[in-house]
Design an enzyme around this catalytic site. Structure first.
Site, PDB file in Angstrom:
ATOM      1  N   LYS A  36      -7.338 -30.283  15.137  1.00  0.00           N
ATOM      2  CA  LYS A  36      -8.244 -29.381  15.073  1.00  0.00           C
ATOM      3  C   LYS A  36      -7.800 -27.762  15.253  1.00  0.00           C
ATOM      4  CE  LYS A  36     -11.468 -32.176  14.070  1.00  0.00           C
ATOM      5  NZ  LYS A  36     -12.215 -32.015  12.603  1.00  0.00           N
ATOM      6  N   SER A 258      -8.643 -42.173  17.453  1.00  0.00           N
ATOM      7  CA  SER A 258      -8.787 -41.996  16.036  1.00  0.00           C
ATOM      8  C   SER A 258      -7.212 -42.168  15.356  1.00  0.00           C
ATOM      9  CB  SER A 258      -9.199 -40.551  16.052  1.00  0.00           C
ATOM     10  OG  SER A 258      -8.657 -39.805  16.714  1.00  0.00           O
TER      11      SER A 258
END
Length: 293
Positions: A36, A258
């Site tokens: 991110k 994840s």
């Protein structure tokens, strides 16, 4: 030089499973510890160039964690105030990291990303805060089209002369899979693009949104994902993703849940389809999940 100047150019690491290989883009090595960082920096750089924000302004974003960490880091670096809106069931480590960077955290009900986004939008409009808007911002896709995709292509071609069989990625906002997938498909028209979502929240597969523990993906909506672009959607359970993240740690890859889902989904897809090479992303570092594992 700012720390954010060193975001990107992360290694592409081969993870062998018998005769097949999952190539993991090691985004955990970014300064903020996750993929991110790329999108957050791209959005803020664009806003600064356009004169939309300046030092002392307040930024606001809804997040499951990693995006909030990235924006909190950048806000601290550049002199902004940062407000983060997040469901309360995200990891305690995330919450502590936000506060350490000096960000303000507002929590909503568990798994309620719709309300987190709504509250973010309302506060941005009422108070004039800059809305980073990761879930609907086309710059999220552009960030990965311009950098992540080209990096993967160049790195893979230094190791292999073949076309990889698939790009296999979990989706939160969908920015990574759409931007990276678009670039890679322009280079390798035959590459498959496979989306990964939690088995407990199979929205893209046609099911209902539900609570799950794979933080960072399956946030309750398709958001930026164009299912006409995606070849296939596969699911991974929270339990399997968590257990596989632990297995990866025993091989030296200390990654989050994840990333465990990504690598496991890629391993399964290669095995089921008798293929050799899949590309995925090692989204973040494992230490922000201790309270969940």
């Amino acid at each position: 030089m700012k720390l954010s100047n060193y975001i990107g150019n992360t290694p592409l690491i081969p993870i062998k499973f018998g005769n097949s290989t999952v190539w993991g883009k090691a985004e955990l090595m970014n300064p903020g510890g996750s993929v991110k960082d790329r999108m957050a920096t791209f959005i803020l750089n664009n806003a600064e160039k356009r004169g939309l924000i300046s030092s002392g302004d307040t930024l606001i974003e809804a997040t499951s964690g990693n995006t909030g960490i990235s924006f909190a880091m950048l806000a601290a670096e550049r002199g902004y105030k940062m407000i983060i809106v997040m469901p309360c069931n995200m990891s305690e480590e995330r919450k502590k990291i936000f506060k350490f960077y000096g960000a303000e955290l507002i929590e909503v009900n568990e798994g309620d990303f719709d309300n987190a986004i709504l509250l973010r939008d309302q506060m941005a409009e009422k108070h004039g805060y800059f809305n980073c808007n990761q879930f609907h911002n086309p710059l999220n896709i552009q960030a990965h089209y311009e950098a992540t995709g080209p990096e993967i292509y160049q790195q893979f071609m230094t190791h292999q002369s073949c076309t990889p069989d698939a790009l296999i990625l979990g989706t939160g906002t969908g920015g990574t899979i759409m931007g990276t997938g678009k670039y890679l498909r322009e280079q390798w028209p035959d590459i498959k693009v496979i989306a990964v979502e939690p088995a407990e929240s199979p929205v893209m597969s046609g099911g209902e949104s539900g609570l799950h523990g794979i933080q960072g993906i399956g946030d309750g909506s398709k958001f930026l994902v164009d299912l006409n672009f995606v070849d296939e959607v596969v699911t991974v359970s929270t339990a399997d993703a968590s257990q596989f993240a632990k297995q990866l740690a025993t091989r030296g890859f200390f990654v989050g849940i994840s990333a465990g889902a990504n690598v496991l989904a890629a391993k399964r897809w290669l095995n089921d389809n008798n293929m050799k090479n899949a590309i995925t992303v090692l989204c973040d570092r494992g230490e922000r999940y201790f309270s969940c594992l």
